[in-house]
Scaffold this active site. Structure first.
Site, PDB file in Angstrom:
ATOM      1  N   SER A 185      50.828  39.381 -44.858  1.00 58.90           N
ATOM      2  CA  SER A 185      50.944  38.164 -45.350  1.00 58.90           C
ATOM      3  C   SER A 185      51.849  38.185 -46.494  1.00 58.90           C
ATOM      4  O   SER A 185      51.902  39.237 -47.125  1.00 58.90           O
ATOM      5  CB  SER A 185      49.548  37.724 -45.895  1.00 58.90           C
TER       6      SER A 185
ATOM      7  N   TYR B 233      40.650  38.156 -49.259  1.00 59.63           N
ATOM      8  CA  TYR B 233      41.826  38.244 -48.315  1.00 59.63           C
ATOM      9  C   TYR B 233      43.110  38.808 -48.870  1.00 59.63           C
ATOM     10  O   TYR B 233      43.767  39.693 -48.120  1.00 59.63           O
ATOM     11  CB  TYR B 233      41.985  36.502 -48.131  1.00 59.63           C
TER      12      TYR B 233
END
Ligand code: BGC
Length: 280
Positions: free
Chosen positions: A165, A178
């Site tokens: 990501s 995350y």
């Protein structure tokens, strides 16, 4: 392995750049994973599609792969569970013969302001997004080393393309679990690439920005949210799952044979400090 010959034959780039190869995609039943599974099949690979819930959606992906003319398997496993991951790899290798390409893609968010974040929220995100990638990469490497080279299909011994990501480098308030998991993926990929390069295993990642999937629906599904999101995207469009899938196919193919340990950001420029477009 040291290659002293002047140059080896590079497989020609093109739509069938993965012909004859066997792939496994985790979280392949929806979103980015679905697009990756289909793109690998279109490039010529047979594909094992992993899912943890939503069997019908996984079967739909497999049916689509059948229509493309490639072989598909549907395998249920929670990537955070060592026994389930090992059983999944045994099935995939048993059915397809081996694996040349593994795409640890399964990931999730459990967002919370830090003071309210529960250990369960922290742990599940680390377990799936980071430990899940470790477990799948480890089984992939074991298979590549066991099997040895297949020069008729690929120059590398095997390819791992982790889905990371932009948050492997962009801090993300309210999403500390995350961002920590993806930061971990970044150094998992680079350390693994360094360790295994001499064996000719390539380990890279694709680091998506904002892609139109269910995980971030709140960020794009209303005009107001979309407008706010575009302030973070210099290219001024949301990413589509095929933007990611095309990058994965390239990283899995011999076209990128000299690329190793790289995070390929596919993010419309989200990592370019967009606040500086008209500031600073
Ligand atoms: C997250 C999305 C987010 C994107 C950009 C992704 O990794 O899963 O929710 O929209 O990063 O911030």
């Amino acid at each position: 392995m040291v290659e002293s010959v002047a140059s080896a034959d590079v497989r020609s780039p093109g739509p069938q750049s993965l012909a004859g190869q066997k792939a496994l995609v985790t979280g392949g039943s929806s979103g980015i994973g679905r697009a990756i599974a289909l793109a690998l099949a279109r490039a010529g690979a047979d594909v094992a599609v992993n899912y943890v819930s939503g069997e019908d959606a996984a079967r739909d992906v497999a049916a689509e792969i059948d229509r493309i003319g490639r072989r598909a398997l549907v395998l249920k496993a929670d990537v955070a569970d060592e026994g389930q991951v090992q059983a999944m790899f045994r099935s995939a290798i048993g059915e397809l013969g081996t694996l040349d390409i593994v795409v640890p893609n399964a990931g999730l968010q459990r967002d919370a302001p830090f003071a309210q974040m529960t250990l369960a929220q922290w742990q599940r995100v680390i377990d799936v997004n980071l430990t899940g990638q470790f477990l799948c990469a480890r089984e992939a490497v074991r298979e590549f080393l066991r099997r040895g080279p297949r020069p008729e299909v690929s120059r590398a011994l095997g390819k791992i393309v982790c889905i990371s990501s932009v948050h492997e480098v962009i801090p993300w308030a309210g999403h500390v679990n995350y961002a920590a998991s993806k930061g971990g993926v970044m150094l998992l990929v680079k350390s693994l690439a360094q360790e295994l390069a001499p064996k000719r295993v390539r380990v890279c990642s694709v680091a998506p920005g904002a892609i139109r999937t269910p995980i971030n629906e709140a960020a794009w599904s209303t005009p107001e949210a979309y407008e706010a999101l575009m302030k973070l995207v210099p290219y001024k469009r949301i990413g589509e799952t095929d933007d990611i899938a095309r990058a994965v196919v390239w990283l899995a193919s011999d076209d990128s044979d000299y690329v190793n340990g790289t995070s390929l950001f596919v993010d419309g420029g989200m990592t370019l400090y967009p606040g500086f477009e008209d500031g600073g």
